[in-house]
Write a protein that holds these residues in place. Structure first.
Motif, PDB file in Angstrom:
ATOM      1  N   ILE A  79       9.191   7.999  -5.942  1.00 27.07           N
ATOM      2  CA  ILE A  79       8.734   7.587  -7.392  1.00 27.07           C
ATOM      3  C   ILE A  79       7.765   6.478  -7.389  1.00 27.07           C
ATOM      4  O   ILE A  79       7.708   5.348  -6.572  1.00 27.07           O
ATOM      5  CB  ILE A  79      10.141   7.027  -7.952  1.00 27.07           C
ATOM      6  N   LEU A  80       6.958   6.638  -8.268  1.00 25.46           N
ATOM      7  CA  LEU A  80       5.841   5.600  -8.248  1.00 25.46           C
ATOM      8  C   LEU A  80       5.634   4.922  -9.652  1.00 25.46           C
ATOM      9  O   LEU A  80       5.338   5.616 -10.732  1.00 25.46           O
ATOM     10  CB  LEU A  80       4.230   6.169  -8.258  1.00 25.46           C
ATOM     11  N   ILE A  81       5.959   3.535  -9.899  1.00 25.35           N
ATOM     12  CA  ILE A  81       5.851   2.888 -11.118  1.00 25.35           C
ATOM     13  C   ILE A  81       4.649   2.075 -11.254  1.00 25.35           C
ATOM     14  O   ILE A  81       4.303   1.314 -10.255  1.00 25.35           O
ATOM     15  CB  ILE A  81       7.080   1.932 -11.237  1.00 25.35           C
ATOM     16  N   ASP A  82       3.873   2.248 -12.393  1.00 22.04           N
ATOM     17  CA  ASP A  82       2.516   1.438 -12.418  1.00 22.04           C
ATOM     18  C   ASP A  82       3.134  -0.165 -12.702  1.00 22.04           C
ATOM     19  O   ASP A  82       3.814  -0.412 -13.528  1.00 22.04           O
ATOM     20  CB  ASP A  82       1.861   1.813 -13.695  1.00 22.04           C
ATOM     21  N   GLN A  83       2.769  -1.009 -11.689  1.00 21.75           N
ATOM     22  CA  GLN A  83       3.191  -2.450 -11.655  1.00 21.75           C
ATOM     23  C   GLN A  83       2.999  -3.244 -12.745  1.00 21.75           C
ATOM     24  O   GLN A  83       1.695  -3.281 -13.102  1.00 21.75           O
ATOM     25  CB  GLN A  83       2.632  -2.801 -10.314  1.00 21.75           C
ATOM     26  N   PHE A  84       4.087  -3.534 -13.465  1.00 23.22           N
ATOM     27  CA  PHE A  84       3.856  -4.570 -14.675  1.00 23.22           C
ATOM     28  C   PHE A  84       4.380  -5.797 -14.408  1.00 23.22           C
ATOM     29  O   PHE A  84       4.316  -6.765 -15.149  1.00 23.22           O
ATOM     30  CB  PHE A  84       4.358  -3.490 -15.893  1.00 23.22           C
ATOM     31  N   VAL A  85       5.185  -5.987 -13.324  1.00 24.95           N
ATOM     32  CA  VAL A  85       5.826  -7.081 -12.745  1.00 24.95           C
ATOM     33  C   VAL A  85       6.119  -6.862 -11.252  1.00 24.95           C
ATOM     34  O   VAL A  85       6.072  -5.958 -10.562  1.00 24.95           O
ATOM     35  CB  VAL A  85       6.951  -7.326 -13.488  1.00 24.95           C
ATOM     36  N   GLN A  86       6.282  -8.172 -10.757  1.00 26.70           N
ATOM     37  CA  GLN A  86       6.778  -8.447  -9.466  1.00 26.70           C
ATOM     38  C   GLN A  86       7.783  -7.370  -9.200  1.00 26.70           C
ATOM     39  O   GLN A  86       8.626  -7.376  -9.736  1.00 26.70           O
ATOM     40  CB  GLN A  86       6.972  -9.762  -8.723  1.00 26.70           C
ATOM     41  N   TYR A 115       5.479   0.570  -6.264  1.00 22.69           N
ATOM     42  CA  TYR A 115       4.933  -0.024  -7.224  1.00 22.69           C
ATOM     43  C   TYR A 115       3.431  -0.451  -6.944  1.00 22.69           C
ATOM     44  O   TYR A 115       3.239  -0.870  -5.963  1.00 22.69           O
ATOM     45  CB  TYR A 115       5.699  -1.737  -7.597  1.00 22.69           C
ATOM     46  N   TYR A 116       2.627   0.036  -7.894  1.00 24.61           N
ATOM     47  CA  TYR A 116       1.117   0.191  -7.523  1.00 24.61           C
ATOM     48  C   TYR A 116       0.504  -0.002  -8.756  1.00 24.61           C
ATOM     49  O   TYR A 116       0.587   0.706  -9.846  1.00 24.61           O
ATOM     50  CB  TYR A 116       0.632   1.053  -6.725  1.00 24.61           C
ATOM     51  N   SER A 126       0.883  -1.277  -0.018  1.00 20.06           N
ATOM     52  CA  SER A 126       0.033   0.157  -0.152  1.00 20.06           C
ATOM     53  C   SER A 126       0.844   1.327   0.055  1.00 20.06           C
ATOM     54  O   SER A 126       2.039   1.057   0.409  1.00 20.06           O
ATOM     55  CB  SER A 126      -1.042  -0.063   1.267  1.00 20.06           C
ATOM     56  N   LEU A 127       0.328   2.409  -0.639  1.00 18.27           N
ATOM     57  CA  LEU A 127       1.030   3.542  -0.553  1.00 18.27           C
ATOM     58  C   LEU A 127       1.033   4.333   0.851  1.00 18.27           C
ATOM     59  O   LEU A 127       0.088   4.272   1.721  1.00 18.27           O
ATOM     60  CB  LEU A 127       0.432   4.508  -1.366  1.00 18.27           C
TER      61      LEU A 127
END
Length: 222
Positions: free
Chosen positions: A193-200, A221-222, A78-79
């Protein structure tokens, strides 16, 4: 009118396409598998497996396809509290790159001082905006915030592919995009930094260790 988005497996996406076959309406939507209209409801399914329900009682229709909570892929975490009020860099990618179109990665920096202006413009989760609203907002956002975009066309993608699998390619592009954006905004520094999660997350960090540039800011990652 509400909006609900569900993530489907490739198998479930095919099942959904067959289920909604009588309601499918031809419409050119980038990266969409199909678009359907059922009663007062629209269903847009994307090649990524995301399927968006919009309209009356959309949550009930979406419930037909939702995975039980215990079986859902887990987000990395969670953020933090008040994350949406902080100065953040966010990055996301779209496309495949190998044949039909480019792979595009974009990172943008919004300082906490810019957030009220962005909100006033109507910026929100893209799933809550229609195509016209997105096209209207895009140039306004680009004038307001720092951003960095990287585009890999199919020819270049296929040249690189022997040395990079699809995940490694995306990690490399996200990392390079973030590095270039951090240089642009210097001496400003994002709070995270927030990365739209595309992998674990563990897989992302594994490939990140191989990169020349790595970011020291808190990474989510979210």
């Amino acid at each position: 009118m509400g909006t609900t988005v569900v993530q489907l497996t490739p198998q479930k996406l095919e099942e959904a396409k067959k289920y909604y076959a009588p309601y499918i309406t031809p419409r050119k939507i980038p990266y969409a598998s199909f678009f359907a209209k059922k009663d007062h409801l629209t269903i847009t399914a994307y090649n990524s497996g995301k399927i968006m329900f919009q309209g009356d009682n959309e949550d009930q229709e979406a419930a037909l396809w939702q995975i039980k909570e215990s079986n859902k892929p887990k987000k990395a975490g969670s953020l933090p509290e008040n994350f949406a009020q902080k100065s953040i860099i966010g990055s996301d990618e779209v496309g495949n790159g190998s044949y039909f179109g480019p792979l595009v990665v974009c990172a943008a920096y919004a300082s906490k001082n810019q957030l009220p202006t962005l909100k006033k413009l109507g910026v929100k989760d893209s799933k809550m905006l229609n195509d016209k609203q997105i096209l209207d907002l895009a140039p306004k956002i680009k004038e307001l915030v720092f951003y960095q975009e990287l585009v890999v066309m199919p020819q270049k993608y296929n040249q690189i592919q022997p040395d990079y699998n699809a995940v490694h390619m995306k990690v490399a592009l996200h990392n390079q995009c973030l590095h270039l954006l951090l240089e642009k905004i210097s001496p400003q520094q994002p709070e995270a930094i927030l990365i739209d999660q595309f992998v674990q997350e563990s897989t992302y960090r594994k490939y990140l260790k191989k990169k020349k540039f790595s970011h020291s800011e808190p990474l989510f990652y979210y």
